[in-house]
Design a protein around this motif. Sequence first.
Motif, mmCIF file in Angstrom:
data_model
loop_
_atom_site.group_PDB
_atom_site.id
_atom_site.type_symbol
_atom_site.label_atom_id
_atom_site.label_comp_id
_atom_site.label_asym_id
_atom_site.label_seq_id
_atom_site.Cartn_x
_atom_site.Cartn_y
_atom_site.Cartn_z
ATOM 1 N N ASP A 279 0.833 -1.212 0.000
ATOM 2 C CA ASP A 279 0.000 0.000 0.000
ATOM 3 C C ASP A 279 0.864 1.257 0.000
ATOM 4 O OD1 ASP A 279 -2.226 -1.643 0.211
ATOM 5 O OD2 ASP A 279 -2.249 -1.535 2.395
ATOM 6 N N GLY A 280 1.978 1.179 0.716
ATOM 7 C CA GLY A 280 2.834 2.347 0.847
ATOM 8 C C GLY A 280 4.282 2.030 0.552
ATOM 9 N N PHE A 281 5.034 3.066 0.213
ATOM 10 C CA PHE A 281 6.461 2.937 -0.058
ATOM 11 C C PHE A 281 7.171 4.157 0.509
ATOM 12 C CE2 PHE A 281 10.036 3.897 -3.057
ATOM 13 C CZ PHE A 281 10.881 2.898 -2.606
ATOM 14 N N VAL A 282 8.254 3.913 1.272
ATOM 15 C CA VAL A 282 8.984 4.994 1.946
ATOM 16 C C VAL A 282 10.411 5.037 1.433
ATOM 17 C CG1 VAL A 282 9.790 5.878 4.166
ATOM 18 C CG2 VAL A 282 7.538 4.784 3.996
ATOM 19 N N TYR A 283 10.826 6.209 0.932
ATOM 20 C CA TYR A 283 12.171 6.377 0.385
ATOM 21 C C TYR A 283 13.216 6.564 1.484
ATOM 22 C CZ TYR A 283 10.255 7.147 -4.329
ATOM 23 O OH TYR A 283 9.623 7.001 -5.542
ATOM 24 N N GLU B 141 7.727 5.981 17.667
ATOM 25 C CA GLU B 141 6.528 5.145 17.624
ATOM 26 C C GLU B 141 5.370 5.903 16.983
ATOM 27 O OE1 GLU B 141 3.806 2.357 20.592
ATOM 28 O OE2 GLU B 141 5.376 3.663 21.409
ATOM 29 N N GLU B 142 5.314 7.199 17.233
ATOM 30 C CA GLU B 142 4.244 8.025 16.672
ATOM 31 C C GLU B 142 4.300 8.060 15.145
ATOM 32 O OE1 GLU B 142 2.591 12.655 16.800
ATOM 33 O OE2 GLU B 142 4.224 12.017 18.116
ATOM 34 N N SER B 143 5.495 8.249 14.589
ATOM 35 C CA SER B 143 5.622 8.325 13.133
ATOM 36 C C SER B 143 5.306 6.981 12.486
ATOM 37 C CB SER B 143 7.029 8.786 12.744
ATOM 38 O OG SER B 143 8.014 7.881 13.223
ATOM 39 N N LEU B 144 5.672 5.890 13.150
ATOM 40 C CA LEU B 144 5.386 4.563 12.619
ATOM 41 C C LEU B 144 3.887 4.287 12.638
ATOM 42 C CD1 LEU B 144 6.891 2.079 11.511
ATOM 43 C CD2 LEU B 144 6.944 1.177 13.848
ATOM 44 N N LYS B 145 3.242 4.619 13.727
ATOM 45 C CA LYS B 145 1.799 4.402 13.820
ATOM 46 C C LYS B 145 1.030 5.304 12.864
ATOM 47 C CE LYS B 145 1.441 2.534 18.498
ATOM 48 N NZ LYS B 145 0.865 2.696 19.852
ATOM 49 N N GLN B 146 1.531 6.507 12.661
ATOM 50 C CA GLN B 146 0.877 7.419 11.727
ATOM 51 C C GLN B 146 0.897 6.863 10.307
ATOM 52 O OE1 GLN B 146 2.550 11.365 11.724
ATOM 53 N NE2 GLN B 146 1.000 12.184 10.350
ATOM 54 N N LEU B 147 2.010 6.257 9.929
ATOM 55 C CA LEU B 147 2.120 5.657 8.602
ATOM 56 C C LEU B 147 1.128 4.512 8.433
ATOM 57 C CD1 LEU B 147 3.643 5.341 5.872
ATOM 58 C CD2 LEU B 147 5.204 3.792 7.072
ATOM 59 N N PHE B 148 1.049 3.643 9.417
ATOM 60 C CA PHE B 148 0.184 2.470 9.304
ATOM 61 C C PHE B 148 -1.276 2.767 9.618
ATOM 62 C CE2 PHE B 148 4.179 0.182 9.183
ATOM 63 C CZ PHE B 148 3.881 -0.834 8.293
ATOM 64 N N ALA B 149 -1.553 3.984 10.000
ATOM 65 C CA ALA B 149 -2.957 4.374 10.178
ATOM 66 C C ALA B 149 -3.681 4.397 8.848
ATOM 67 C CB ALA B 149 -3.044 5.742 10.846
ATOM 68 N N THR B 150 -2.940 4.599 7.768
ATOM 69 C CA THR B 150 -3.539 4.670 6.431
ATOM 70 C C THR B 150 -3.052 3.576 5.497
ATOM 71 O OG1 THR B 150 -1.819 6.263 5.801
ATOM 72 C CG2 THR B 150 -3.923 7.161 6.561
ATOM 73 N N HIS B 151 -2.207 2.667 5.983
ATOM 74 C CA HIS B 151 -1.678 1.595 5.136
ATOM 75 C C HIS B 151 -1.701 0.263 5.875
ATOM 76 C CE1 HIS B 151 0.250 5.252 3.443
ATOM 77 N NE2 HIS B 151 0.073 4.634 2.296
ATOM 78 N N ASP B 152 -1.934 -0.808 5.139
ATOM 79 C CA ASP B 152 -1.871 -2.147 5.715
ATOM 80 C C ASP B 152 -0.534 -2.823 5.454
ATOM 81 O OD1 ASP B 152 -4.431 -2.186 6.851
ATOM 82 O OD2 ASP B 152 -5.326 -2.695 4.908
ATOM 83 N N SER B 153 0.179 -2.352 4.424
ATOM 84 C CA SER B 153 1.499 -2.907 4.113
ATOM 85 C C SER B 153 2.386 -1.787 3.573
ATOM 86 C CB SER B 153 1.388 -4.045 3.090
ATOM 87 O OG SER B 153 0.816 -3.584 1.878
ATOM 88 N N VAL B 154 3.635 -1.780 4.030
ATOM 89 C CA VAL B 154 4.564 -0.712 3.646
ATOM 90 C C VAL B 154 5.941 -1.304 3.402
ATOM 91 C CG1 VAL B 154 5.748 1.395 4.394
ATOM 92 C CG2 VAL B 154 3.330 1.056 4.961
ATOM 93 N N GLU B 155 6.590 -0.848 2.319
ATOM 94 C CA GLU B 155 8.015 -1.143 2.129
ATOM 95 C C GLU B 155 8.837 0.092 2.455
ATOM 96 O OE1 GLU B 155 11.527 -1.768 -1.141
ATOM 97 O OE2 GLU B 155 9.456 -1.934 -1.860
ATOM 98 N N ILE B 156 9.888 -0.108 3.241
ATOM 99 C CA ILE B 156 10.881 0.929 3.484
ATOM 100 C C ILE B 156 12.144 0.558 2.715
ATOM 101 C CG2 ILE B 156 12.330 2.074 5.193
ATOM 102 C CD1 ILE B 156 10.173 1.625 7.256
ATOM 103 N N MET B 157 12.599 1.443 1.866
ATOM 104 C CA MET B 157 13.817 1.218 1.079
ATOM 105 C C MET B 157 15.041 1.668 1.867
ATOM 106 S SD MET B 157 14.813 2.971 -2.593
ATOM 107 C CE MET B 157 15.023 4.604 -1.857
#
Length: 242
Positions: A163-167, A176-192
Amino acid sequence: MKKLIINADDFGYCKGVNYGIIEAHTDGVLTSTTMMANMPGFDHAVELHQQYPNLGIGVHLNLTTGSPVLNHLKTIIDTEGNFRNQAYYKGSFTVNEQEVYDEWKAQIEKVLAAGIQLTHIDAHHHANLFGDFNDIYFKLADEYNLPVRNNFNNQDPTRRTTDGFVYTMETVLKSEESLKQLFATHDSVEIMCHPAFLDKFLLASSSYTYPRIEELDLLTHPSIKKLISQQDIIELATYRSI
């Protein structure tokens, strides 16, 4: 559970990169990597994969660094027989797209021939976004039934990707806040990421060097491991689960 894939680009670039990626996997939070089939560290990376089979491995489709796997190409190489620099693709350019397809397919086949079960594909320097190459990228993904990195505007709900991709992982793993904020709108994320130990070849051939050490330190830092382990709705994953 929501899925977090932390993927290291450039596996196979050289021994320094290879060892850095393995360190980030065995002593850190790295779950996945993508392999460069045409670079000097390829055989070494294959050997390391045999020792650490839990590391998910895809193909890092390359068009801008080193020399190609195939030897009959004309439009995607320079006069020395090396891939054209990525700057060539920044403006208007003309290449034979069949050569791009053939070379990328040969890179995938080389990794498969090494006995590696692929998890996904992505592209070095985001070359899939050059011109119309994203069509080639998708065509190969469909041929091999592989997920792709979501570095494009994904409007196809059937496309297998996150769902998401982080450069820049520093922006997400800082708290923890920034991580939870990202997953509040995504179910799956790749961090490069690009972890590595520096060796002579890397220092001589890449413009991105010392930040790789900082990335390795972040990926293996106790605070980051603790941050991720404490998340009750997020699990580390590879593209096998996409």
